[in-house]
Design a protein around this motif. Structure first.
Motif, PDB file in Angstrom:
ATOM      1  N   MET A 161       0.803  -1.132  -0.002  1.00 54.92           N
ATOM      2  CA  MET A 161       0.104   0.037   0.052  1.00 54.92           C
ATOM      3  C   MET A 161       0.677   1.230  -0.019  1.00 54.92           C
ATOM      4  SD  MET A 161      -2.983  -1.120   2.789  1.00 54.92           S
ATOM      5  CE  MET A 161      -3.699   0.330   2.779  1.00 54.92           C
ATOM      6  N   ILE A 162       2.034   1.111   0.763  1.00 57.49           N
ATOM      7  CA  ILE A 162       2.705   2.343   0.739  1.00 57.49           C
ATOM      8  C   ILE A 162       3.535   2.622  -0.682  1.00 57.49           C
ATOM      9  CG2 ILE A 162       5.093   3.270   1.866  1.00 57.49           C
ATOM     10  CD1 ILE A 162       4.202   2.084   4.408  1.00 57.49           C
ATOM     11  N   ASP A 163       4.112   1.528  -1.139  1.00 58.06           N
ATOM     12  CA  ASP A 163       4.694   1.697  -2.341  1.00 58.06           C
ATOM     13  C   ASP A 163       3.770   2.162  -3.381  1.00 58.06           C
ATOM     14  OD1 ASP A 163       7.028   0.370  -1.383  1.00 58.06           O
ATOM     15  OD2 ASP A 163       6.472  -1.520  -1.926  1.00 58.06           O
ATOM     16  N   PHE A 164       2.515   1.508  -3.363  1.00 54.09           N
ATOM     17  CA  PHE A 164       1.252   2.364  -4.342  1.00 54.09           C
ATOM     18  C   PHE A 164       1.146   3.751  -4.160  1.00 54.09           C
ATOM     19  CE2 PHE A 164      -3.124   2.856  -5.327  1.00 54.09           C
ATOM     20  CZ  PHE A 164      -3.182   2.729  -6.736  1.00 54.09           C
ATOM     21  N   LEU A 165       1.088   4.221  -2.996  1.00 54.80           N
ATOM     22  CA  LEU A 165       0.848   5.680  -2.580  1.00 54.80           C
ATOM     23  C   LEU A 165       2.318   6.416  -3.231  1.00 54.80           C
ATOM     24  CD1 LEU A 165      -0.694   5.581   0.829  1.00 54.80           C
ATOM     25  CD2 LEU A 165      -1.642   6.592  -1.242  1.00 54.80           C
ATOM     26  N   GLN A 166       3.194   5.787  -2.868  1.00 55.89           N
ATOM     27  CA  GLN A 166       4.574   6.718  -3.534  1.00 55.89           C
ATOM     28  C   GLN A 166       4.773   6.813  -4.975  1.00 55.89           C
ATOM     29  OE1 GLN A 166       7.492   4.824  -0.637  1.00 55.89           O
ATOM     30  NE2 GLN A 166       8.224   7.042  -0.543  1.00 55.89           N
ATOM     31  N   TYR A 199       4.951  19.516  17.804  1.00 51.11           N
ATOM     32  CA  TYR A 199       6.181  18.277  17.829  1.00 51.11           C
ATOM     33  C   TYR A 199       6.686  18.081  16.438  1.00 51.11           C
ATOM     34  CZ  TYR A 199       4.665  17.601  22.777  1.00 51.11           C
ATOM     35  OH  TYR A 199       3.999  17.806  24.075  1.00 51.11           O
ATOM     36  N   THR A 200       8.007  17.750  16.459  1.00 50.10           N
ATOM     37  CA  THR A 200       8.296  17.140  15.120  1.00 50.10           C
ATOM     38  C   THR A 200       9.413  15.905  15.580  1.00 50.10           C
ATOM     39  OG1 THR A 200       8.762  19.364  14.255  1.00 50.10           O
ATOM     40  CG2 THR A 200       9.927  17.588  13.305  1.00 50.10           C
ATOM     41  N   ALA A 201       8.564  14.953  15.047  1.00 52.51           N
ATOM     42  CA  ALA A 201       9.318  13.468  15.420  1.00 52.51           C
ATOM     43  C   ALA A 201      10.132  13.022  14.165  1.00 52.51           C
ATOM     44  CB  ALA A 201       8.257  12.340  15.959  1.00 52.51           C
ATOM     45  N   VAL A 202      11.324  12.586  14.380  1.00 48.04           N
ATOM     46  CA  VAL A 202      12.145  12.054  13.114  1.00 48.04           C
ATOM     47  C   VAL A 202      12.489  10.602  13.305  1.00 48.04           C
ATOM     48  CG1 VAL A 202      14.102  12.464  11.767  1.00 48.04           C
ATOM     49  CG2 VAL A 202      13.046  14.234  13.017  1.00 48.04           C
ATOM     50  N   ILE A 203      12.024   9.708  12.314  1.00 45.88           N
ATOM     51  CA  ILE A 203      12.542   8.321  12.313  1.00 45.88           C
ATOM     52  C   ILE A 203      13.521   8.070  11.798  1.00 45.88           C
ATOM     53  CG2 ILE A 203      11.442   5.914  12.033  1.00 45.88           C
ATOM     54  CD1 ILE A 203       9.945   7.504  14.290  1.00 45.88           C
ATOM     55  N   PHE A 204      14.785   7.660  12.258  1.00 44.44           N
ATOM     56  CA  PHE A 204      15.997   7.135  11.605  1.00 44.44           C
ATOM     57  C   PHE A 204      15.792   5.632  11.481  1.00 44.44           C
ATOM     58  CE2 PHE A 204      16.954  10.889  13.895  1.00 44.44           C
ATOM     59  CZ  PHE A 204      17.940  11.796  12.958  1.00 44.44           C
ATOM     60  N   GLU A 205      16.073   5.308   9.963  1.00 43.54           N
ATOM     61  CA  GLU A 205      15.860   3.909   9.657  1.00 43.54           C
ATOM     62  C   GLU A 205      16.753   3.565   8.338  1.00 43.54           C
ATOM     63  OE1 GLU A 205      11.943   3.375   8.544  1.00 43.54           O
ATOM     64  OE2 GLU A 205      11.606   5.072   7.165  1.00 43.54           O
ATOM     65  N   VAL A 211       9.322   1.222   8.486  1.00 43.49           N
ATOM     66  CA  VAL A 211       8.636   1.828   9.939  1.00 43.49           C
ATOM     67  C   VAL A 211       8.478   3.298   9.983  1.00 43.49           C
ATOM     68  CG1 VAL A 211       9.251   2.231  12.332  1.00 43.49           C
ATOM     69  CG2 VAL A 211       9.611  -0.020  11.166  1.00 43.49           C
ATOM     70  N   GLY A 212       9.283   4.089   9.210  1.00 43.96           N
ATOM     71  CA  GLY A 212       9.089   5.632   9.438  1.00 43.96           C
ATOM     72  C   GLY A 212       7.999   5.902   8.500  1.00 43.96           C
ATOM     73  N   ARG A 213       7.663   5.192   7.278  1.00 46.50           N
ATOM     74  CA  ARG A 213       6.437   5.806   6.733  1.00 46.50           C
ATOM     75  C   ARG A 213       5.289   5.223   7.156  1.00 46.50           C
ATOM     76  NH1 ARG A 213       9.405   3.334   1.162  1.00 46.50           N
ATOM     77  NH2 ARG A 213      10.338   2.223   2.664  1.00 46.50           N
ATOM     78  N   GLU A 214       5.379   4.138   7.764  1.00 45.13           N
ATOM     79  CA  GLU A 214       4.157   3.576   8.794  1.00 45.13           C
ATOM     80  C   GLU A 214       3.638   4.626  10.025  1.00 45.13           C
ATOM     81  OE1 GLU A 214       4.263  -1.211   7.751  1.00 45.13           O
ATOM     82  OE2 GLU A 214       5.357  -0.060   9.578  1.00 45.13           O
ATOM     83  N   VAL A 227       5.653  14.173  11.439  1.00 44.24           N
ATOM     84  CA  VAL A 227       6.627  12.988  11.417  1.00 44.24           C
ATOM     85  C   VAL A 227       7.497  13.028  10.212  1.00 44.24           C
ATOM     86  CG1 VAL A 227       6.970  10.509  11.655  1.00 44.24           C
ATOM     87  CG2 VAL A 227       5.111  11.799  12.909  1.00 44.24           C
ATOM     88  N   LYS A 228       8.619  12.945  10.292  1.00 46.89           N
ATOM     89  CA  LYS A 228       9.481  12.753   9.089  1.00 46.89           C
ATOM     90  C   LYS A 228      10.297  11.393   9.382  1.00 46.89           C
ATOM     91  CE  LYS A 228       9.340  17.706   8.368  1.00 46.89           C
ATOM     92  NZ  LYS A 228       8.433  17.703   7.053  1.00 46.89           N
ATOM     93  N   ARG A 229      11.008  11.258   8.460  1.00 43.84           N
ATOM     94  CA  ARG A 229      12.031   9.975   8.268  1.00 43.84           C
ATOM     95  C   ARG A 229      13.420  10.648   7.703  1.00 43.84           C
ATOM     96  NH1 ARG A 229      11.147   7.122   2.965  1.00 43.84           N
ATOM     97  NH2 ARG A 229      12.184   5.462   3.727  1.00 43.84           N
ATOM     98  N   VAL A 230      14.598  10.089   8.273  1.00 42.92           N
ATOM     99  CA  VAL A 230      15.917  10.205   7.787  1.00 42.92           C
ATOM    100  C   VAL A 230      16.444   8.896   7.686  1.00 42.92           C
ATOM    101  CG1 VAL A 230      18.273  11.162   8.382  1.00 42.92           C
ATOM    102  CG2 VAL A 230      16.118  12.378   8.938  1.00 42.92           C
TER     103      VAL A 230
END
Length: 666
Positions: A161-166, A199-205, A211-214, A227-230
């Motif tokens: 589902m995430i791949d499809f959205l992207q 708040y700003t949450a950053v997921i490192f992965e 996980v970050g995209r979920e 929420v962002k990811r790095v």
């Protein structure tokens, strides 16, 4: 192959004219064409009670076309045991990603509901369950993108589902979908120096982590947090922030302070739960929702008492109706091997099915028509026209409603068609063993495996449940070759049915009121069971006698059938034929493509005048039989040819006389 039995020549005399007439004219009904059924609707999914969007034929196109959300839709059949077993997983998935709405929604459409099967055919759905992805803002009708792969674990589907959205373009991306692409370390550092009220949450992965995209999608419907990811490619940057493992989450507070989040396990659920519990974090006001129609309580109709030692024609006719009008309807066109399979199935039923006279006349008509048409490809709509007797041939009728009796379940989605399907082919194996002479001159004679081979091909080509088809194919590959007599064919199907019962016993698609036991049970066939050395064993000789007795025509009850009883079938069929002959019937012109041998529709929905809409085979209130109509057409064609030949003979004679005896000039 001849048109059944020793009457091949007779069938050609009666139906040869169809090669000219039927490809040219197909008679359709207007709004009253729809099959008049009173279905028992399945309740695998309930609108308002389950976290899925329950779609219907009347709404699915409107919902999917131009939708600001992407969609993942499961096309299922309530008659598919695998779909029933998969329903809890699908509901769990929909509940698990409910926060992802309205970026992407989870929907279902029951192709086993007769109100929906035309729509499922439009979407090209042939097997169940079928998963289709639909992009947001689709302007035109689309059949969706298939979900490939046999892995249906929740995690795998979420990632797909995430791949499809992207994969959406910038213009078609759902507005509610937050940015899922990773940010650069420099961009994150700039966040430290900016004052935010949230708040700003950053997921490192790692690059292959979801996980970050979920977590981003989980928090997309919450306010006061972003929420962002790095990615973990810059090890020096990770070391600077004291990040020693991934995935990890770093939180920037509204007051400017920041630091690592301490959770028990570095999993999506832990990150999301922690962030949702922060002070000031709450769900955004919901947008105006798409309203789902609340379903009425239509689960099960009045319970019908039945004798489990008897067969009910209502079950057999309902199964035949479902097979011919619903399961086959998912194929817009039959050609090649599938057309051959369908012809064989119809031939077997026409010869072996111990049905009532109107049903048998319909099956025989369909058989002769299929074998006489010189077509390599036949549209299903032409077959449906004949099943619904659009030619108005007297005495042809197959009930068009579902009426389960011995196959009724304690819930609407249990038993039903799978139960009837087994009964139909058990009946055919027994009838082939008891009456082998009816298969003479059909191409089936002398083949003890004929019913099983046709059953195998049908399940492979048409049976909606793919998992069921694969299991049956595996059983056939292992032992079908060992069947050498018609009696062994009866026992082979009985044995494999019990294997299936043992495999499905205790599963989610088992009816608690009718557990999947080894059959026949001792209460209906005590002599079938023996004990040897303290272990249960089958007396196969007694089992064979029981099967021949149980699936004999004498063991069939006609209670709950549309006609009510076998004795009343002919009279009621005649009354129905007169009633149908009094209806207005518009036509549909067709043409036969001589190059491809394909029946092609032409000028669809062309309206006719009221004067043209006359009963096809009724005169002075009397319905002509198919023999009468055949003789009329044959005599008409023969007379036309005779007149044409006489015309040309006299024409040639006239020319010759002018040449031999020229007039003298004056």
């Amino acid at each position: 192959m001849e048109a059944g039995g020793g009457g091949g020549g007779y069938g050609r005399r009666r139906w040869g004219w169809w090669q000219e007439v039927l490809p040219l004219w197909r008679v359709l009904l207007a709004s009253s064409m729809m099959i008049a059924v009173v279905p028992v609707r399945a309740r695998l999914y309930q609108a308002g009670a389950d976290p899925v969007w329950v779609l219907e034929a009347a709404t699915v196109r409107k919902v999917l076309r131009g939708s600001p959300s992407a969609w993942l839709v499961q096309f299922y059949s309530s008659a598919c045991g695998h779909c029933v077993a998969f329903a809890p997983t699908w509901k769990a998935l929909a509940g698990d990603v409910r926060e992802w709405e309205p970026a992407i929604r989870i929907g279902v459409l029951d192709c086993g509901d007769e109100a929906n099967y035309e729509t499922c055919k439009d979407y090209g759905v042939q097997y169940y369950p079928t998963f289709r992805y639909f992009r947001a803002f689709a302007k035109d009708f689309m059949t969706g993108e298939n979900h490939h792969g046999s892995d249906r674990e929740l995690q795998t589907v979420r990632q797909t589902m995430i791949d499809f959205l992207q994969n959406h373009s910038r213009d078609t991306k759902p507005p509610a979908c937050p940015p899922l692409e990773p940010i650069m370390p420099e961009e994150m550092l700039s966040l430290f120096n900016k004052g935010f009220q949230h708040y700003t949450a950053v997921i490192f992965e790692s690059a292959d982590s979801y996980v970050g995209r979920e977590v981003i999608l989980d928090l997309s419907q919450y306010e006061n947090i972003v929420v962002k990811r790095v990615l973990d490619s810059n090890t020096a940057f990770l070391k600077k922030l004291s990040i020693t493992s991934v995935p990890s989450s770093y939180l920037i507070y509204p007051n400017g302070s920041h630091g690592l989040i301490n959770v028990l396990k570095p999993l999506r659920s832990f990150f999301s739960s922690y962030l949702k519990s922060l002070p000031g974090i709450g769900r955004k006001p919901p947008p105006t929702p798409i309203r789902q129609n609340q379903e009425e309580n239509q689960d099960i109709k009045e319970w019908k008492d039945f004798d489990k030692s008897r067969l009910y024609m209502a079950d057999l006719e309902s199964g035949l109706h479902y097979l011919l009008r619903i399961e086959l309807a998912t194929h817009k066109t039959l050609e090649g091997a599938k057309l051959k399979t369908f012809k064989d199935v119809v031939s077997l039923f026409a010869k072996l099915f111990p049905g009532q006279q109107p049903v048998m006349k319909l099956l025989e008509t369909l058989q002769v028509w299929l074998l006489s048409l010189p077509l390599d490809k036949i549209p299903y709509d032409a077959i449906l026209d004949l099943l619904n007797n659009k030619m108005r041939i007297s005495g042809l009728f197959l009930p068009s409603r579902i009426q389960w009796v011995g196959c009724q379940g304690s819930r609407a989605e249990l038993r039903g068609y799978p139960c009837s399907f087994w009964k139909l082919f058990h009946m055919l194996t027994v009838q082939a063993a008891v009456r082998p002479q009816v298969l003479l001159n059909t191409g089936f004679e002398g083949n003890p495996q004929v019913v099983l081979q046709v059953l195998r091909k049908y399940i492979r080509d048409f049976f909606g449940c793919r998992a069921c088809s694969q299991h049956f194919e595996k059983m056939a590959e292992e032992s079908l070759k060992d069947v050498n007599t018609l009696d062994e064919a009866v026992l082979w199907l009985w044995e494999k049915h019990n294997v299936v019962n043992a495999r499905l016993a205790g599963g989610l698609n088992e009816d608690p009121k009718f557990p999947k036991l080894q059959w026949p049970t001792p209460d209906i066939c005590p002599l079938c069971h023996e004990k040897r050395n303290g272990l249960h064993t089958w007396n196969e000789a007694q089992v064979l006698q029981f099967l021949k007795r149980h699936y004999s025509s004498d063991n069939i009850l006609y209670t709950y059938t549309e006609e009510g009883s076998k004795e009343e079938a002919d009279e009621n069929s005649h009354k129905k034929d007169i009633r149908r002959n009094e209806e207005w019937i518009p036509d549909l012109e067709q043409q036969l493509d001589p190059k491809s041998h394909v029946l092609l529709p032409k000028n669809q929905n062309k309206p006719l005048t009221k004067e043209e809409m006359k009963p096809a085979v009724s005169f002075l209130g009397i319905g002509f039989s198919n023999v009468d109509m055949s003789l009329c057409i044959v005599l008409y064609i023969a007379s036309s040819f005779f007149l044409m030949i006489m015309y040309f003979i006299f024409r040639m004679r006239s020319k010759r006389r002018k040449l031999w005896h020229p007039r003298p000039y004056v």
